[in-house]
Design an enzyme around this catalytic site. Structure first.
Site, PDB file in Angstrom:
ATOM      1  CE1 TYR A  58      -3.802  -2.291   0.252  1.00 23.90           C
ATOM      2  CE2 TYR A  58      -2.636  -3.270   2.103  1.00 23.90           C
ATOM      3  CZ  TYR A  58      -3.659  -3.309   1.170  1.00 23.90           C
ATOM      4  OH  TYR A  58      -4.526  -4.362   1.146  1.00 23.90           O
ATOM      5  CG  HIS A  73      -7.415   4.200   0.467  1.00 17.61           C
ATOM      6  ND1 HIS A  73      -8.343   5.225   0.462  1.00 17.61           N
ATOM      7  CD2 HIS A  73      -8.077   3.128   0.989  1.00 17.61           C
ATOM      8  CE1 HIS A  73      -9.489   4.794   0.961  1.00 17.61           C
ATOM      9  NE2 HIS A  73      -9.357   3.528   1.292  1.00 17.61           N
ATOM     10  CE1 TYR A 109      -4.134  -3.956   5.576  1.00 20.19           C
ATOM     11  CE2 TYR A 109      -4.404  -4.975   7.733  1.00 20.19           C
ATOM     12  CZ  TYR A 109      -3.730  -4.864   6.529  1.00 20.19           C
ATOM     13  OH  TYR A 109      -2.658  -5.672   6.278  1.00 20.19           O
ATOM     14  CG  ASN A 136     -12.790  -0.569   5.138  1.00 18.18           C
ATOM     15  OD1 ASN A 136     -12.478   0.490   4.609  1.00 18.18           O
ATOM     16  ND2 ASN A 136     -13.181  -1.615   4.438  1.00 18.18           N
ATOM     17  CG  ASP A 182      -8.172   8.502   0.191  1.00 18.80           C
ATOM     18  OD1 ASP A 182      -8.092   8.109   1.375  1.00 18.80           O
ATOM     19  OD2 ASP A 182      -8.896   7.946  -0.659  1.00 18.80           O
ATOM     20  CG  ASN A 209     -15.541   2.339   3.254  1.00 15.91           C
ATOM     21  OD1 ASN A 209     -16.702   2.731   3.356  1.00 15.91           O
ATOM     22  ND2 ASN A 209     -15.166   1.531   2.290  1.00 15.91           N
TER      23      ASN A 209
END
Length: 188
Positions: free
Chosen positions: A14, A19, A64, A66, A91, A112
Site C-alpha cells: 500500500y 489511499h 486498515y 475500514n 484521501d 470508509n
C-alpha cells in the site's frame, strides 16, 4: 493535546497508493520535525512531540482503513482528547488530484475510514482531505484508491502531501479557522 491521524493501510503493497496519502503526510511531518522514535500502541504507530507548548501525537492506525476508528477511539479514550483536537488526514475522490480541503466537521462523504471514525465519535472533528480524483481508464474506485498515481497526478499528489503538512503546521500555529482561510482552494 492534539491527535493528528493520517489514514492509510499498513503493508508494503500500500506504500505510495492514493489511499495512503494520510500516512504520507504524517511521514512528511515526522521528517520536518525530525521524529524518529515511533512506537506501536493503540493498534497504531505513534510518535509524540511538543509544538508551541502543546503535546502532539502523530498516529498511523494499523487496523486498515475500514477500522481506523477502532485505533483512534482507543487513543482518544486513553488521553481524554476532545473531538476538535482530533485532526484526520485522508484521501478524497471528490477533489481533483492535488487539491486539499480542510473542514472542521462533516460527513464521511463515502470514505470508509471516516465512516469508521464517525461511528465511534460523531462528525465533529477536523479533517484535512487530499484530492486523488475519480477513477480513469475504466478502473473501479477500489482499484483507483489502492493504486498509485501516475502521469501528472504523481506531481499533483506529492505537492499536496507537502502542502497539507504546511496546512497542519499552520493550523497548529494559528488555529483551524485561519488554516482553512489560508490553505483551502479559493473560489472565483
Amino acid at each position: 493535546m492534539k491527535l493528528i491521524v493520517g489514514l492509510g493501510n499498513p503493508g508494503k503493497e500500500y506504500v505510495a497508493t492514493r489511499h495512503n496519502v494520510g500516512f504520507d503526510v504524517i511521514d512528511e511531518l515526522a521528517t520536518r520535525w525530525k521524529i524518529s522514535a515511533w512506537k506501536k500502541d493503540f493498534s497504531a504507530e505513534i510518535a509524540m512531540i511538543t509544538i508551541n507548548e502543546e503535546k502532539v501525537c502523530l498516529m498511523k492506525p494499523l487496523t486498515y482503513m475500514n477500522k481506523s476508528g477502532d485505533a483512534i477511539n482507543t487513543a482518544v479514550r486513553f488521553y481524554k482528547i476532545s473531538a476538535d483536537d482530533i485532526w484526520v488526514i485522508c484521501d478524497d475522490l471528490d477533489l481533483p488530484a492535488g487539491k486539499i480541503r480542510i473542514r472542521k466537521k462533516g460527513s464521511a462523504g463515502g470514505h470508509n475510514g471516516l465512516k469508521s471514525i464517525i461511528s465511534h465519535m460523531g462528525q465533529d472533528f477536523p479533517r484535512f482531505r487530499i484530492g486523488v480524483g475519480h477513477p480513469k481508464d475504466g478502473h473501479t474506485v477500489i482499484e483507483h484508491v489502492l493504486g498509485r498515481p501516475y502521469g501528472a497526478d504523481i506531481v499533483a499528489v506529492n505537492k499536496a502531501i507537502k502542502y497539507t503538512a504546511d496546512a497542519v503546521i499552520g493550523a497548529l500555529d494559528k488555529g483551524i479557522d485561519k488554516a482553512m482561510n489560508a490553505f483551502n482552494p479559493k473560489r472565483g
